[in-house]
Motif scaffolding. Sequence first.
Motif, PDB file in Angstrom:
ATOM      1  N   GLY B  33       0.823  -1.204   0.000  1.00 30.86           N
ATOM      2  CA  GLY B  33       0.000   0.000   0.000  1.00 30.86           C
ATOM      3  C   GLY B  33       0.852   1.248   0.000  1.00 30.86           C
ATOM      4  N   VAL B  34       1.886   1.250   0.842  1.00 31.61           N
ATOM      5  CA  VAL B  34       2.774   2.415   0.918  1.00 31.61           C
ATOM      6  C   VAL B  34       3.379   2.695  -0.445  1.00 31.61           C
ATOM      7  N   TRP B  35       3.811   1.648  -1.124  1.00 32.95           N
ATOM      8  CA  TRP B  35       4.503   1.849  -2.395  1.00 32.95           C
ATOM      9  C   TRP B  35       3.551   2.073  -3.555  1.00 32.95           C
ATOM     10  N   GLN B  36       2.303   1.751  -3.342  1.00 27.89           N
ATOM     11  CA  GLN B  36       1.327   1.978  -4.411  1.00 27.89           C
ATOM     12  C   GLN B  36       0.416   3.155  -4.077  1.00 27.89           C
ATOM     13  N   ASP B  37       0.853   4.011  -3.162  1.00 29.54           N
ATOM     14  CA  ASP B  37       0.133   5.232  -2.791  1.00 29.54           C
ATOM     15  C   ASP B  37      -1.286   4.965  -2.321  1.00 29.54           C
ATOM     16  N   ARG B  38      -1.450   3.952  -1.496  1.00 29.01           N
ATOM     17  CA  ARG B  38      -2.746   3.715  -0.866  1.00 29.01           C
ATOM     18  C   ARG B  38      -2.471   3.218   0.542  1.00 29.01           C
ATOM     19  N   TYR B  39      -3.514   2.809   1.288  1.00 27.25           N
ATOM     20  CA  TYR B  39      -3.299   2.472   2.692  1.00 27.25           C
ATOM     21  C   TYR B  39      -3.171   0.979   2.955  1.00 27.25           C
ATOM     22  N   GLY B  40      -3.922   0.166   2.250  1.00 25.98           N
ATOM     23  CA  GLY B  40      -3.963  -1.252   2.613  1.00 25.98           C
ATOM     24  C   GLY B  40      -4.876  -1.448   3.802  1.00 25.98           C
ATOM     25  N   PRO B  41      -4.921  -2.652   4.388  1.00 29.23           N
ATOM     26  CA  PRO B  41      -5.857  -2.887   5.495  1.00 29.23           C
ATOM     27  C   PRO B  41      -5.517  -2.027   6.705  1.00 29.23           C
ATOM     28  N   ASN B  42      -6.359  -1.048   7.037  1.00 27.26           N
ATOM     29  CA  ASN B  42      -6.046  -0.143   8.147  1.00 27.26           C
ATOM     30  C   ASN B  42      -7.241   0.060   9.067  1.00 27.26           C
ATOM     31  N   ARG B  43      -8.241  -0.818   8.993  1.00 25.36           N
ATOM     32  CA  ARG B  43      -9.473  -0.570   9.739  1.00 25.36           C
ATOM     33  C   ARG B  43      -9.484  -1.275  11.078  1.00 25.36           C
ATOM     34  N   LEU B  44      -9.009  -2.522  11.101  1.00 20.65           N
ATOM     35  CA  LEU B  44      -9.235  -3.390  12.254  1.00 20.65           C
ATOM     36  C   LEU B  44      -8.049  -3.298  13.205  1.00 20.65           C
ATOM     37  N   GLY B  45      -8.266  -2.739  14.380  1.00 18.17           N
ATOM     38  CA  GLY B  45      -7.198  -2.674  15.351  1.00 18.17           C
ATOM     39  C   GLY B  45      -6.182  -1.611  14.996  1.00 18.17           C
ATOM     40  N   PRO B  46      -5.129  -1.456  15.846  1.00 16.71           N
ATOM     41  CA  PRO B  46      -4.125  -0.436  15.554  1.00 16.71           C
ATOM     42  C   PRO B  46      -3.410  -0.737  14.244  1.00 16.71           C
ATOM     43  N   GLN B  51      -6.440  -7.429  11.187  1.00 12.91           N
ATOM     44  CA  GLN B  51      -6.855  -8.026   9.915  1.00 12.91           C
ATOM     45  C   GLN B  51      -6.398  -9.480   9.831  1.00 12.91           C
ATOM     46  N   VAL B  52      -5.215  -9.749  10.421  1.00 14.59           N
ATOM     47  CA  VAL B  52      -4.692 -11.120  10.442  1.00 14.59           C
ATOM     48  C   VAL B  52      -5.694 -12.045  11.115  1.00 14.59           C
ATOM     49  N   VAL B  53      -6.212 -11.603  12.275  1.00 12.87           N
ATOM     50  CA  VAL B  53      -7.169 -12.420  13.026  1.00 12.87           C
ATOM     51  C   VAL B  53      -8.440 -12.610  12.210  1.00 12.87           C
ATOM     52  N   ALA B  54      -8.889 -11.525  11.587  1.00 17.44           N
ATOM     53  CA  ALA B  54     -10.124 -11.603  10.800  1.00 17.44           C
ATOM     54  C   ALA B  54      -9.965 -12.590   9.646  1.00 17.44           C
ATOM     55  N   ASP B  55      -8.812 -12.495   8.959  1.00 19.49           N
ATOM     56  CA  ASP B  55      -8.563 -13.422   7.847  1.00 19.49           C
ATOM     57  C   ASP B  55      -8.527 -14.860   8.339  1.00 19.49           C
ATOM     58  N   MET B  56      -7.881 -15.034   9.500  1.00 19.36           N
ATOM     59  CA  MET B  56      -7.762 -16.377  10.063  1.00 19.36           C
ATOM     60  C   MET B  56      -9.148 -16.932  10.358  1.00 19.36           C
ATOM     61  N   LEU B  57      -9.993 -16.136  11.031  1.00 18.20           N
ATOM     62  CA  LEU B  57     -11.344 -16.581  11.365  1.00 18.20           C
ATOM     63  C   LEU B  57     -12.114 -16.938  10.109  1.00 18.20           C
ATOM     64  N   LYS B  58     -11.967 -16.094   9.103  1.00 23.92           N
ATOM     65  CA  LYS B  58     -12.685 -16.334   7.857  1.00 23.92           C
ATOM     66  C   LYS B  58     -12.246 -17.651   7.240  1.00 23.92           C
ATOM     67  N   LEU B  59     -10.929 -17.867   7.193  1.00 28.29           N
ATOM     68  CA  LEU B  59     -10.438 -19.093   6.559  1.00 28.29           C
ATOM     69  C   LEU B  59     -10.838 -20.324   7.362  1.00 28.29           C
ATOM     70  N   LEU B  60     -10.855 -20.169   8.704  1.00 25.52           N
ATOM     71  CA  LEU B  60     -11.197 -21.318   9.551  1.00 25.52           C
ATOM     72  C   LEU B  60     -12.656 -21.701   9.412  1.00 25.52           C
ATOM     73  N   THR B  61     -13.521 -20.719   9.186  1.00 28.31           N
ATOM     74  CA  THR B  61     -14.945 -21.034   9.131  1.00 28.31           C
ATOM     75  C   THR B  61     -15.408 -21.377   7.725  1.00 28.31           C
TER      76      THR B  61
END
Lengths: 175, 318
Positions: B33-46, B51-61
Amino acid sequence: MLKSLRSQLTTLWTILSHTFTRAETVQYPEQKPYLAPRYRGRIVLTRDPDGDERCVACNLCAVACPVDCIALQQDVREDGRWYPEFFRINFSRCILCGMCEEACPTNAIQLTPDFEMCEYDRNNMVYEKEHLLIDGPGKYPDYNFYRVSGLAISGKDKGEAQRELPPIDVKSLLP
Amino acid sequence: MSPLATALFGLAVLAGAVGLAAILTWFERRLLGVWQDRYGPNRLGPLGILQVVADMLKLLTKHDWVPPFADRVVFVFAPTAIVVAMLLGFAVVPFGEHLYLLDLNIGLLFFLGMTSLAVYSVLLGGLASNNKYALLGGLRSAAQMVSYEVFMGLSLMGVVMLTGSFSLRDIVLAQQDLWFCIPQVLGLYVFLVAGIAESHRLPFDLPEAEHELTAGFHTEYGGMKFAMFMLGEYLGLILICCMITTVFFGGWLGPWLPGPVWFALKTSLLICFFVLLRAAIPRPRYDQLMSLGWKYMLPLSLFNLVLTGAIALWLRGA
């Protein structure tokens, strides 16, 4: 080989220099984007300056609509004005193309710069006339169809509209 | 180290590597994101780290699905193979002067062997899916392995020649005066390219190539089996970076700071460089990849080998 290596190193350097450029992203829900006044968003039905609804239920919008999302039924009021008995737009079909706005002869149907109309229930996407009607005249504040048209309604006979001459008796017009 | 301490340290390496791989999924997206002039995942947590946890939960379910046309046994086995092979590779990495699990006298060969085994996972996954995209991905992976495995080994032989040992610890200790990235700059370049190809990272992610092959070898995979492939890929990235640090950038050597800190610093810088490569370099065409491998990289590594051999002999006054 060397040439391509050089070009790749240049690429790497260019990308690396973007570490210090600002992100272009608009953080949407907190940061609203600018929408032009003519942005094609949610459809509204406007009223004329006197507060009467502009729509005369001519069905041109429904005909122009490429996805058939507009449905209406025409009726006549006691004073002779036409009006839609019901006016229904199915926004889950609407593609916000603006054809209805272009087709409308009375400037009644207009598109607004609002697109935040998500719903959890599909049925809520169907807007009835009371949802579509707004209180103001929209983009054309002075336009009143019945004041410029030649149609006779109660309180205004033929030839009494703005910039209109009295009707001519064609049978008296002799050569 | 006592057996208990070794076991505990092994577990720590295991957990550390897997945890780091999980965090990398977020870190890489932020950095891109930094190198492509955007933010990337910046919503969940500091800073968006949850986002890691969210992805993990999604993949597990997700539905744990095996397509009916697939070769069931191989299909389920393939994603585990890459994770196991890559994790085994971490056994020989010396994180500090006295901080290592195994000091095999063939450590370098062990690493090469493990990363080669990981390729089978991609290959088998592509074959077992019984899907044309997956098959094409597996096919590309096989061709890539055949052409890149050769000079990956050869590029390291210069270092082995200078050190006189296959043990990774000895290789680091031999760099006390001068890191091998200077006398072995050709070897470093070739190993870097081969390392990217080995870990299936962009620009050499031809087996995956989501723009051409849907998702390549893991087209039919979903849920945790897909996550295993991704985990293996990120583990491979970390492993390759650890290896480059160890072999070419003096491993734990460095002034002032303790050894493991230097090791972690160098490795994370290399990981950032790999992400930069992903952000900057486009994927070559299939035939370009092969011709680069056979026509340029192989002769280059052979030339490096001969040159290093000659200089090593000359230094010893033979």
